[in-house]
Design a protein around this motif. Structure first.
Motif, short mmCIF file in Angstrom:
data_model
loop_
_atom_site.label_atom_id
_atom_site.label_comp_id
_atom_site.label_asym_id
_atom_site.label_seq_id
_atom_site.Cartn_x
_atom_site.Cartn_y
_atom_site.Cartn_z
N ARG A 14 10.92 -38.49 -5.94
CA ARG A 14 9.80 -37.74 -5.39
C ARG A 14 10.22 -37.07 -4.08
NH1 ARG A 14 4.27 -39.26 -6.36
NH2 ARG A 14 4.00 -38.97 -4.11
N HIS A 15 9.56 -35.99 -3.77
CA HIS A 15 9.92 -35.27 -2.55
C HIS A 15 9.60 -36.07 -1.29
CE1 HIS A 15 5.62 -34.44 -2.65
NE2 HIS A 15 5.70 -34.11 -1.37
N ASP A 16 8.70 -37.08 -1.42
CA ASP A 16 8.34 -37.90 -0.27
C ASP A 16 8.85 -39.34 -0.41
OD1 ASP A 16 6.75 -38.57 -2.39
OD2 ASP A 16 4.87 -38.62 -1.25
N ALA A 17 9.93 -39.51 -1.17
CA ALA A 17 10.49 -40.85 -1.37
C ALA A 17 10.86 -41.49 -0.03
CB ALA A 17 11.72 -40.78 -2.27
N GLN A 18 10.56 -42.77 0.12
CA GLN A 18 10.82 -43.48 1.37
C GLN A 18 12.28 -43.97 1.36
OE1 GLN A 18 7.93 -46.51 2.15
NE2 GLN A 18 6.18 -45.17 1.79
N LEU A 19 13.11 -43.19 1.99
CA LEU A 19 14.54 -43.50 2.10
C LEU A 19 14.87 -43.91 3.53
CD1 LEU A 19 15.95 -40.54 -0.02
CD2 LEU A 19 15.90 -42.96 -0.69
N GLY A 37 18.07 -48.86 8.20
CA GLY A 37 18.08 -48.20 9.49
C GLY A 37 16.83 -47.35 9.65
N ASP A 38 16.98 -46.22 10.32
CA ASP A 38 15.84 -45.33 10.53
C ASP A 38 15.41 -44.67 9.22
OD1 ASP A 38 16.00 -45.90 13.24
OD2 ASP A 38 17.37 -44.22 13.62
N ARG A 39 14.10 -44.43 9.11
CA ARG A 39 13.61 -43.76 7.91
C ARG A 39 14.03 -42.30 7.92
NH1 ARG A 39 7.36 -43.78 5.56
NH2 ARG A 39 7.74 -42.21 3.95
N LEU A 40 14.42 -41.80 6.77
CA LEU A 40 14.88 -40.42 6.66
C LEU A 40 13.71 -39.46 6.85
CD1 LEU A 40 17.33 -38.61 6.01
CD2 LEU A 40 16.63 -38.70 3.60
N ASP A 41 13.88 -38.54 7.80
CA ASP A 41 12.87 -37.53 8.10
C ASP A 41 13.31 -36.23 7.44
OD1 ASP A 41 10.97 -35.83 9.08
OD2 ASP A 41 11.45 -36.15 11.21
N TYR A 42 12.58 -35.80 6.43
CA TYR A 42 12.98 -34.61 5.68
C TYR A 42 12.82 -33.33 6.49
CZ TYR A 42 12.90 -37.72 1.63
OH TYR A 42 13.15 -38.75 0.75
N ARG A 92 9.16 -24.12 3.81
CA ARG A 92 10.27 -24.95 3.35
C ARG A 92 9.85 -25.80 2.16
NH1 ARG A 92 14.32 -26.73 7.07
NH2 ARG A 92 13.97 -28.88 6.36
N GLY A 93 10.81 -26.07 1.32
CA GLY A 93 10.63 -26.99 0.22
C GLY A 93 11.94 -27.71 -0.03
N HIS A 94 11.89 -28.92 -0.56
CA HIS A 94 13.13 -29.66 -0.77
C HIS A 94 13.05 -30.48 -2.05
CE1 HIS A 94 10.66 -32.65 1.41
NE2 HIS A 94 11.28 -33.53 0.63
N VAL A 95 14.22 -30.79 -2.57
CA VAL A 95 14.39 -31.63 -3.76
C VAL A 95 15.34 -32.76 -3.39
CG1 VAL A 95 15.28 -31.70 -6.12
CG2 VAL A 95 14.00 -29.70 -5.34
N VAL A 96 15.02 -33.96 -3.87
CA VAL A 96 15.83 -35.14 -3.55
C VAL A 96 16.48 -35.64 -4.83
CG1 VAL A 96 15.85 -37.45 -2.54
CG2 VAL A 96 14.22 -35.74 -1.71
N LEU A 97 17.80 -35.58 -4.87
CA LEU A 97 18.58 -36.12 -5.98
C LEU A 97 19.33 -37.35 -5.51
CD1 LEU A 97 20.13 -32.82 -7.40
CD2 LEU A 97 17.95 -33.87 -7.99
N PHE A 98 19.67 -38.22 -6.43
CA PHE A 98 20.42 -39.42 -6.04
C PHE A 98 21.34 -39.86 -7.16
CE2 PHE A 98 17.02 -41.37 -8.41
CZ PHE A 98 17.59 -42.52 -8.97
N SER A 99 22.33 -40.65 -6.80
CA SER A 99 23.25 -41.23 -7.76
C SER A 99 23.71 -42.59 -7.25
CB SER A 99 24.47 -40.32 -7.97
OG SER A 99 25.43 -40.95 -8.78
#
Length: 242
Positions: A14-19, A37-42, A92-99
């Motif tokens: 999700r675009h607002d995933a808590q990373l 650590g610190d939460r990722l601020d998109y 702005r818009g963003h997409v979150v991918l992971f592996s």
């Protein structure tokens, strides 16, 4: 489960995933057991994590890569964030991918994820046209054969469409199946024409003069076009794959 099979996972969040970023050295010294650590601020991604920045028309596309943790995953994740900004309106818009593969570089991860849609198309064709969702086998070997045959037919169709598309632009699998079905019907029908029995017997044996073959192909081609969604323009002269 993916890692237990010796494979890596590539997907989208999700675009607002808590990373959460990995703890810094100072944070680790203060709390040796600290996992997050610190939460990722998109809106304020680390500039040091930016791997590419491209501009196209009125848009700017930035790619960021970092290692983060998510509370639903036991392992550290390879995170890629794609940020697209409209330079005029600053929207702005963003997409979150992971592996799960920490060594996978950002642009390769993006390319691999983009293949997901082609994979879905392959499954769609196998289900819709070649019986992937219809077989009733229950044995392991029978299921493997049925699945393999479905995808083999999908690959064969893609190969045939490369030649087929030259004569029938925008043609798809439905057109391809209709054409070959019509060809079979046409040849079977011509066998019952008394004046063509001898010629068709030679045709079946593969001994046909080029002039006769050309005339027969023209007739067969007209019949084959009857069920096509994209019939094309002039009469096609196709060399069938044998």
């Amino acid at each position: 489960m993916t890692r237990q099979l010796g494979l890596h996972l590539i997907s989208k969040m999700r675009h607002d995933a808590q990373l959460y970023l990995l703890p810094t050295q100072d944070q680790q010294q203060a709390s040796p057991r600290l996992r997050y650590g610190d939460r990722l601020d998109y809106d304020n991604l680390p500039l040091a994590s930016r791997v590419s920045c491209e501009q196209e028309d009125d848009y700017e596309r930035e790619v960021y890569q970092m290692q983060c943790r998510h509370k639903d995953f036991a392992e550290v994740l390879n995170i890629v964030v794609i940020v697209k900004t409209h330079r005029v309106t600053e929207r702005r818009g963003h997409v979150v991918l992971f592996s799960s593969d920490l060594d996978l570089v950002a642009l390769t991860l993006v390319e691999y994820y983009s293949l997901r849609f082609q994979i879905e198309f392959e499954f769609r064709d196998a289900k819709q046209h070649f019986g992937l969702s219809d077989f009733v086998c229950v044995g392991e070997t029978s299921v493997a054969n049925a699945v393999g045959l479905s995808f083999f037919m999908g690959n064969l169709s893609c190969h045939l469409l490369d030649c087929f598309g030259a004569s029938f632009p925008d043609a798809g699998i439905v057109d391809l199946k209709s054409y070959y079905r019509g060809r079979r019907y046409a040849l079977e029908t011509l066998k019952y024409v008394p004046s063509a029995l001898k010629c068709l017997a030679e045709f079946a044996d593969g001994i046909v003069c080029s002039g006769l073959l050309s005339r027969l192909e023209s007739v067969v081609d007209q019949v084959c076009r009857l069920g096509l969604i994209h019939p094309g323009g002039k009469v096609a002269t196709m060399e069938l794959c044998t």
